[in-house]
Design a protein around this motif. Structure first.
Motif, PDB file in Angstrom:
ATOM      1  N   GLY A 284       0.810  -1.208   0.000  1.00  0.00           N
ATOM      2  CA  GLY A 284       0.000   0.000   0.000  1.00  0.00           C
ATOM      3  C   GLY A 284       0.844   1.258   0.000  1.00  0.00           C
ATOM      4  N   GLY A 285       2.154   1.090   0.148  1.00  0.00           N
ATOM      5  CA  GLY A 285       3.071   2.219   0.095  1.00  0.00           C
ATOM      6  C   GLY A 285       3.511   2.717   1.462  1.00  0.00           C
ATOM      7  N   VAL A 286       4.280   3.774   1.417  1.00  0.00           N
ATOM      8  CA  VAL A 286       4.784   4.457   2.608  1.00  0.00           C
ATOM      9  C   VAL A 286       4.524   5.940   2.403  1.00  0.00           C
ATOM     10  N   GLU A 287       3.956   6.564   3.409  1.00  0.00           N
ATOM     11  CA  GLU A 287       3.721   8.008   3.349  1.00  0.00           C
ATOM     12  C   GLU A 287       4.436   8.645   4.529  1.00  0.00           C
ATOM     13  N   PHE A 288       5.223   9.677   4.239  1.00  0.00           N
ATOM     14  CA  PHE A 288       5.947  10.368   5.298  1.00  0.00           C
ATOM     15  C   PHE A 288       5.086  11.495   5.862  1.00  0.00           C
ATOM     16  N   VAL A 289       5.007  11.564   7.186  1.00  0.00           N
ATOM     17  CA  VAL A 289       4.183  12.549   7.881  1.00  0.00           C
ATOM     18  C   VAL A 289       5.010  13.214   8.979  1.00  0.00           C
ATOM     19  N   ASP A 290       4.505  14.339   9.468  1.00  0.00           N
ATOM     20  CA  ASP A 290       5.201  15.059  10.534  1.00  0.00           C
ATOM     21  C   ASP A 290       4.972  14.422  11.899  1.00  0.00           C
ATOM     22  N   GLN A 291       3.775  13.833  12.081  1.00  0.00           N
ATOM     23  CA  GLN A 291       3.491  13.153  13.347  1.00  0.00           C
ATOM     24  C   GLN A 291       2.390  12.125  13.145  1.00  0.00           C
ATOM     25  N   ILE A 292       2.355  11.143  14.033  1.00  0.00           N
ATOM     26  CA  ILE A 292       1.332  10.105  14.023  1.00  0.00           C
ATOM     27  C   ILE A 292       0.226  10.551  14.975  1.00  0.00           C
ATOM     28  N   PRO A 293      -1.034  10.556  14.522  1.00  0.00           N
ATOM     29  CA  PRO A 293      -2.119  10.977  15.423  1.00  0.00           C
ATOM     30  C   PRO A 293      -2.309   9.956  16.538  1.00  0.00           C
ATOM     31  N   ARG A 294      -2.310  10.445  17.766  1.00  0.00           N
ATOM     32  CA  ARG A 294      -2.448   9.569  18.931  1.00  0.00           C
ATOM     33  C   ARG A 294      -3.464  10.146  19.903  1.00  0.00           C
ATOM     34  N   SER A 295      -4.102   9.232  20.629  1.00  0.00           N
ATOM     35  CA  SER A 295      -5.031   9.637  21.683  1.00  0.00           C
ATOM     36  C   SER A 295      -4.213  10.109  22.883  1.00  0.00           C
ATOM     37  N   PRO A 296      -4.850  10.726  23.872  1.00  0.00           N
ATOM     38  CA  PRO A 296      -4.114  11.156  25.071  1.00  0.00           C
ATOM     39  C   PRO A 296      -3.402   9.996  25.783  1.00  0.00           C
ATOM     40  N   THR A 297      -3.872   8.767  25.578  1.00  0.00           N
ATOM     41  CA  THR A 297      -3.224   7.612  26.213  1.00  0.00           C
ATOM     42  C   THR A 297      -2.124   7.016  25.340  1.00  0.00           C
ATOM     43  N   GLY A 298      -1.885   7.608  24.163  1.00  0.00           N
ATOM     44  CA  GLY A 298      -0.808   7.151  23.306  1.00  0.00           C
ATOM     45  C   GLY A 298      -1.207   6.158  22.230  1.00  0.00           C
ATOM     46  N   GLN A 299      -2.486   5.790  22.172  1.00  0.00           N
ATOM     47  CA  GLN A 299      -2.949   4.859  21.141  1.00  0.00           C
ATOM     48  C   GLN A 299      -2.996   5.570  19.791  1.00  0.00           C
ATOM     49  N   ILE A 300      -2.613   4.843  18.739  1.00  0.00           N
ATOM     50  CA  ILE A 300      -2.677   5.395  17.386  1.00  0.00           C
ATOM     51  C   ILE A 300      -4.138   5.556  16.988  1.00  0.00           C
ATOM     52  N   ILE A 301      -4.478   6.728  16.446  1.00  0.00           N
ATOM     53  CA  ILE A 301      -5.847   6.973  15.972  1.00  0.00           C
ATOM     54  C   ILE A 301      -5.843   6.655  14.472  1.00  0.00           C
ATOM     55  N   ARG A 302      -6.108   5.390  14.170  1.00  0.00           N
ATOM     56  CA  ARG A 302      -6.033   4.904  12.796  1.00  0.00           C
ATOM     57  C   ARG A 302      -7.107   5.519  11.892  1.00  0.00           C
ATOM     58  N   GLY A 303      -8.242   5.915  12.475  1.00  0.00           N
ATOM     59  CA  GLY A 303      -9.308   6.524  11.682  1.00  0.00           C
ATOM     60  C   GLY A 303      -8.839   7.788  10.981  1.00  0.00           C
ATOM     61  N   VAL A 304      -8.016   8.580  11.625  1.00  0.00           N
ATOM     62  CA  VAL A 304      -7.463   9.801  11.018  1.00  0.00           C
ATOM     63  C   VAL A 304      -6.589   9.427   9.826  1.00  0.00           C
ATOM     64  N   LEU A 305      -5.778   8.388   9.997  1.00  0.00           N
ATOM     65  CA  LEU A 305      -4.887   7.951   8.917  1.00  0.00           C
ATOM     66  C   LEU A 305      -5.682   7.359   7.753  1.00  0.00           C
ATOM     67  N   LYS A 306      -6.756   6.626   8.058  1.00  0.00           N
ATOM     68  CA  LYS A 306      -7.596   6.050   6.990  1.00  0.00           C
ATOM     69  C   LYS A 306      -8.192   7.156   6.135  1.00  0.00           C
ATOM     70  N   LYS A 307      -8.619   8.264   6.772  1.00  0.00           N
ATOM     71  CA  LYS A 307      -9.174   9.394   6.016  1.00  0.00           C
ATOM     72  C   LYS A 307      -8.095  10.048   5.158  1.00  0.00           C
ATOM     73  N   GLN A 308      -6.865  10.056   5.649  1.00  0.00           N
ATOM     74  CA  GLN A 308      -5.740  10.678   4.966  1.00  0.00           C
ATOM     75  C   GLN A 308      -5.261   9.807   3.799  1.00  0.00           C
ATOM     76  N   ALA A 309      -5.452   8.490   3.915  1.00  0.00           N
ATOM     77  CA  ALA A 309      -4.965   7.559   2.884  1.00  0.00           C
ATOM     78  C   ALA A 309      -5.780   7.740   1.643  1.00  0.00           C
TER      79      ALA A 309
END
Length: 121
Positions: free
Chosen positions: A96-121
């Motif tokens: 699916g490729g590699v996309e370079f970003v400035d930061q990974i969206p995370r919740s206050p507890t540090g979990q990756i918010i994959r929904g944000v990335l899915k919208k960005q993909a």
């Protein structure tokens, strides 16, 4: 703040689901985003990363990585795809490729918010 339902937490601030313990639906074999993330984080040019599944007609979903490069790094998409290919089975490659970003969206507890990335993909 999050609310838990099974393996999905819902971030109450954004309404985005934060999925935990996911396997990407791939007809060629099971793909764990965490396994790919753990491998990518061993690469000296990767500061942070997240992996999601993106639609693929043949396989269902294929892995795509979002990567924060280490400071001063010149690593390329191809470099990281080859790194994964050298270490994991073919169905786990970053087709699916590699996309370079400035930061990974995370919740206050540090979990990756994959929904944000899915919208960005």
């Amino acid at each position: 703040m999050t609310e838990t339902t099974g393996l999905t937490h819902v971030d109450t601030e954004t309404g985005d689901p934060v999925t935990v313990g996911v396997l990407l639906p791939n007809t060629q074999g099971k793909v764990s985003p965490a396994e790919l993330e753990d491998l990518l984080e061993t690469h000296s040019d990767v500061e942070d990363c997240a992996v999601i599944g993106v639609p693929d007609r043949q396989s269902g979903e294929v892995p795509k990585a979002f990567v924060v490069k280490s400071r001063g790094s010149s690593v390329s998409q191809t470099d990281l795809q080859e790194f994964v290919a050298a270490n994991l089975d073919a169905h786990k490659h970053l087709r699916g490729g590699v996309e370079f970003v400035d930061q990974i969206p995370r919740s206050p507890t540090g979990q990756i918010i994959r929904g944000v990335l899915k919208k960005q993909a």
